[in-house]
Scaffold this active site. Structure first.
Site, PDB file in Angstrom:
ATOM      1  CG  HIS A 150     -85.444 -61.385  29.792  1.00 20.72           C
ATOM      2  ND1 HIS A 150     -84.494 -61.374  30.785  1.00 20.72           N
ATOM      3  CD2 HIS A 150     -86.592 -61.799  30.388  1.00 20.72           C
ATOM      4  CE1 HIS A 150     -85.043 -61.764  31.923  1.00 20.72           C
ATOM      5  NE2 HIS A 150     -86.319 -62.024  31.712  1.00 20.72           N
ATOM      6  CG  ASP A 180     -81.360 -60.013  30.541  1.00 17.98           C
ATOM      7  OD1 ASP A 180     -82.102 -59.371  29.773  1.00 17.98           O
ATOM      8  OD2 ASP A 180     -81.763 -60.925  31.280  1.00 17.98           O
ATOM      9  N   GLY A 253     -91.442 -63.743  37.130  1.00 17.54           N
ATOM     10  CA  GLY A 253     -91.958 -62.479  37.644  1.00 17.54           C
ATOM     11  C   GLY A 253     -90.959 -61.775  38.540  1.00 17.54           C
ATOM     12  CB  SER A 255     -87.077 -61.515  35.344  1.00 16.31           C
ATOM     13  OG  SER A 255     -86.813 -62.883  35.215  1.00 16.31           O
TER      14      SER A 255
END
Length: 527
Positions: A150, A180, A253, A255
């Site tokens: 993402h 993801d 952040g 992620s």
């Protein structure tokens, strides 16, 4: 005084002393004999027992594994934290991506004439850039980086900043939205890397560290524990969620950053938080390293993730459905749909079967089954254990490669039609009271994208105050009924349905199988 008298007194005094001494000797001997322990010539007295006073001792340790206790345990633990984090930080990078964003007109309120004039003179502004920050993990010393899909999906440009400040343009090697996960490549050599850890070996309560760049703060670390495993927070039937839950602080952040264990191994990829305000509430989620490693290897070698395909849709089993289907536990995956010509169909699996074991491993829920199937190589023959009408069975299924595009199913459309002949179940004294239903006709089958031979009844409305209210919805197609301890009963018409439900006692719970939009499911109706 005469000499004879003095001599007699002396002898009397001496005799008194002698008698007193003899009496004292006798008393001492008596006391010794009384208090002396009994003994025999054939038995020796036992030696006195030595009692050890417990003292604190240092446990033996292996210097190479956990260090030497120089001063105290807390200092040694602190040194280990510093060492592990020091090795991990250079392997976590900051990712910047730029996406094209469509411009929009800023039209103030005004009369119709003014608005038309503004539309004539308005020109579309140039494309803006929306920059998002996130993290990534270096997994090879020549620049392969793992991150969240993402972060980089639809990005026009991707830049990577290393921990030491160097910046590189990154190339997107592959992306997999269901997990993801995405893989990037930068032109660099001799980079610090993180080694893979085993997420399956993680235990609830184990210490972990989240490493990333929250709010753009490069190289931030937070510590916590594994709060839970196997989380599927969105209950998605298409993604492959099997998250590790942690209370280590994860913020925007983080992620794509690393979740590492106390050995400094990568056990998860931080990907989401549970928050109402966008900040950390102590509930963060990470993709398990086992799942990420599978996707990473497939993206590197093939440019996409190749998954196994069984061809079923499933739902969870709760305590009520457990009783309806006669199951020993609530674990397993209840089949709600079998794709035609799929491996499951060819092997004989049916709707209503409950898969409890896949490839010799127990199946806890649908998410676990979905992940296990996806990681099975095409062509492999997998043993599957399942329950059907309370009886346990086993079959072998030959897994195939997952098709590129799986049919999405029917569209959810409800609403009345003046030509329908609506039947109302009214005040029926069981779980089917208050239903407004019609027969499926060719128009309805076409409208709902059903097969021309599809059977069932269409639900037009559910009246409030009845058991089915809030459980069944307008637009549902009821295809089957299951009563406790009985075989499934297919519904072909409203007439058959009415005849059946009139025989159901008021106190009986019943499971109905229905199609709702793109989904198929069992719903339990309770009095």
């Amino acid at each position: 005084m005469p000499k004879e008298t003095k001599k007699g007194e002396f002898l009397l005094t001496l005799s008194g002393f002698l008698i007193a001494g003899l009496v004292g000797l006798l008393i001492g001997l008596s006391a010794f004999l009384i208090f002396k322990p009994a003994s025999s010539s054939s038995q020796k007295s036992a030696p006195p027992t030595t009692v050890e006073v417990p003292v604190a001792r240092a446990l033996p340790v292996h210097p190479k594994e956990i260090g030497v206790f120089r001063n105290n345990l807390l200092e040694t633990i602190n040194e280990e934290y510093v060492r592990i984090i020091g090795q991990a930080l250079p392997a976590v990078v900051n990712i910047f991506s730029a996406r094209p964003v469509e411009g929009s007109a800023d039209l103030e309120d005004g009369n119709q004439k003014e608005t038309k004039q503004k539309r004539k003179t308005w020109k579309k502004p140039p494309m803006d850039e929306e920059t998002s920050l996130g993290s990534g993990i270096i997994l090879s010393d020549d620049g392969n980086i793992l991150t969240n899909a993402h972060l980089v999906k639809n990005a026009r440009e991707i830049r990577v900043q290393l921990f030491d400040g160097r910046r590189y343009e990154a190339k997107l090697l592959g992306i997999d939205s269901p997990t993801d996960v995405a893989v990037l490549k930068i032109s660099a050599q001799h980079l610090s890397v993180l080694n893979w850890g085993d997420s399956d070996a993680l235990q609830v309560g184990e210490q972990v560290f989240a490493v990333g760049n929250p709010f753009g703060l490069t190289g931030s670390v937070s510590r916590g524990i594994v709060s839970a495993k196997g989380r599927n927070p969105t209950l998605s039937s298409t993604s492959y969620e099997d998250f590790i839950q942690t209370d280590a602080a994860i913020n925007p952040g983080n992620s794509g950053g690393a979740l590492i264990n106390v050995r400094g191994e990568l056990v998860g990829i931080n990907t989401a938080i549970y928050s109402g305000n966008g900040g950390s509430n102590g509930i963060g989620f990470a993709i398990p390293s086992k799942l990420a490693k599978f996707a990473y290897a497939s993206l590197l070698t093939k440019g996409k993730v190749i998954r196994g395909f069984l061809g079923v849709e499933t739902q969870e089993v709760d305590e009520d459905l457990q009783q309806i289907f006669g199951l020993p536990t609530t674990e397993g995956a209840l089949i709600t749909k079998v794709e035609p010509h799929s491996p499951a169909s060819k092997a004989g699996l049916q709707r209503g079967d409950i898969i409890v074991k896949y490839n010799e491993m127990p199946v806890k829920d649908p998410a676990e089954l979905r992940i296990s199937v996806s990681q099975s190589p095409a062509g492999s023959k997998i043993p599957i254990v399942f329950y059907r009408e309370g009886q346990k069975h086993q079959i072998y299924v030959e897994i195939t490669e997952q098709p590129e595009n799986i049919a999405s199913g029917a569209n959810d459309e409800s609403g009345g039609n003046p030509s329908w002949k609506v039947t109302v179940t009214g005040d029926l004294q069981n779980v089917f009271g208050g239903l407004h239903i019609v027969d499926l006709d060719p128009t309805l089958r076409s409208r709902l994208s059903l097969s021309p031979k599809a059977t069932g009844i269409y639900l037009v409305d559910v009246e409030g105050g009845y058991p089915a209210f809030d459980l069944l919805y307008p637009g549902d197609v009821i295809e089957e009924i299951r009563r406790p301890g009985s075989a499934p009963i297919k519904i072909r018409s409203v007439a058959e349905f009415l005849q059946l439900i009139n025989q159901i006692p008021a106190t009986e719970s019943v499971a109905v199988f229905l199609q709702r939009g793109n989904n198929q499911m069992f719903v339990l109706l309770k009095p």
